[in-house]
Motif scaffolding. Structure first.
Motif, PDB file in Angstrom:
ATOM      1  N   ASN A   1      -2.883 -50.725 -65.451  1.00 60.72           N
ATOM      2  CA  ASN A   1      -2.680 -49.662 -64.470  1.00 60.72           C
ATOM      3  C   ASN A   1      -1.686 -50.166 -63.441  1.00 60.72           C
ATOM      4  O   ASN A   1      -1.927 -51.173 -62.780  1.00 60.72           O
TER       5      ASN A   1
ATOM      6  N   ASP B   1      -1.489 -44.126 -61.775  1.00 58.81           N
ATOM      7  CA  ASP B   1      -2.572 -43.322 -61.209  1.00 58.81           C
ATOM      8  C   ASP B   1      -2.288 -41.853 -61.468  1.00 58.81           C
ATOM      9  O   ASP B   1      -1.146 -41.410 -61.361  1.00 58.81           O
TER      10      ASP B   1
ATOM     11  N   GLY C   1      -7.038 -46.116 -59.927  1.00 56.44           N
ATOM     12  CA  GLY C   1      -6.705 -46.905 -61.115  1.00 56.44           C
ATOM     13  C   GLY C   1      -7.826 -46.876 -62.136  1.00 56.44           C
ATOM     14  O   GLY C   1      -7.583 -46.783 -63.337  1.00 56.44           O
TER      15      GLY C   1
ATOM     16  N   ALA D   1      -7.696 -43.535 -63.774  1.00 58.30           N
ATOM     17  CA  ALA D   1      -6.586 -43.483 -64.736  1.00 58.30           C
ATOM     18  C   ALA D   1      -6.982 -44.150 -66.049  1.00 58.30           C
ATOM     19  O   ALA D   1      -6.680 -43.645 -67.132  1.00 58.30           O
ATOM     20  N   ALA D   2      -7.677 -45.275 -65.959  1.00 54.32           N
ATOM     21  CA  ALA D   2      -8.125 -45.965 -67.167  1.00 54.32           C
ATOM     22  C   ALA D   2      -9.160 -45.139 -67.927  1.00 54.32           C
ATOM     23  O   ALA D   2      -9.104 -45.036 -69.162  1.00 54.32           O
TER      24      ALA D   2
END
Length: 192
Positions: A34, A52, A63, A66-67
């Motif tokens: 990220n 992000d 982050g 986002a993952a």
């Protein structure tokens, strides 16, 4: 530290990110990175680089989200995501297994690492199923602190010993890099 990516600083001839990848790769089925900004600066690592998905850089929770989103879209069979800070060059070799075992043993929804009586909430195991709740907390409730969000869930906290070094030592300053150089020798010594 004078600009640039902390993770690209070197310790004992290797970048911090190289060290993080070396620690996490044997513990995970795959890695993603990220990072915001130009993803090409990480091309040499051969990892997917995801930015992000929440605007205005709201911190580590963005982050993690986002993952979780990337995992849901690209690896829907995966239920858990391990996160770690890219400025921690000495992460434990048993990070994933101990966090996962704590989830099971404590019937928890999330797990985070700790050392010396301090929680390290960026370093944790996250359920992909909680991503919509995390998005709501970030976007609607404007929650930025990880501890504030994780307080809503049954959380397992797993402590690691700090001898011969704290595995969650992070390199934030030039002095930290100098200390990491010293610690690298202890880190590379065979475990007892």
């Amino acid at each position: 530290m004078g600009g640039g990516d902390k993770a690209m600083r070197t310790i004992a001839g290797r970048t911090i990110l190289d060290r993080v990848i070396a620690r996490l790769a044997p513990q995970c089925d795959g890695l993603i990175l990220n990072a915001n900004g130009d993803p090409a600066r990480f091309a040499a690592f051969g990892l997917p680089v995801i930015a992000d998905g929440v605007a205005d850089f709201p911190g580590p929770l963005a982050g993690i989200l986002a993952a979780l989103d990337w995992m849901a879209a690209n690896r829907p069979e995966v239920a858990l995501v391990l996160s770690a800070a890219a400025d921690c060059p000495f992460l434990p070799r048993d990070l994933a297994s101990r966090l996962h075992q704590a989830l099971i043993d404590e019937n928890a929804e999330l797990a985070v690492a700790a050392s010396s009586g301090q929680s390290h909430p960026v370093i944790g195991l996250w359920s992909v199923a909680l991503r919509d709740e995390l998005r709501h907390a970030l976007v609607v409730e404007d929650i930025r602190k990880i501890d504030r969000w994780t307080a809503r869930y049954k959380l397992a906290t797993v402590a690691w010993r700090t001898e011969p070094l704290d595995p969650f030592f992070n390199a934030n300053t030039v002095d930290d890099i100098a200390e990491a150089e010293r610690l690298a020798a202890a880190d590379e010594a065979p475990e007892a």
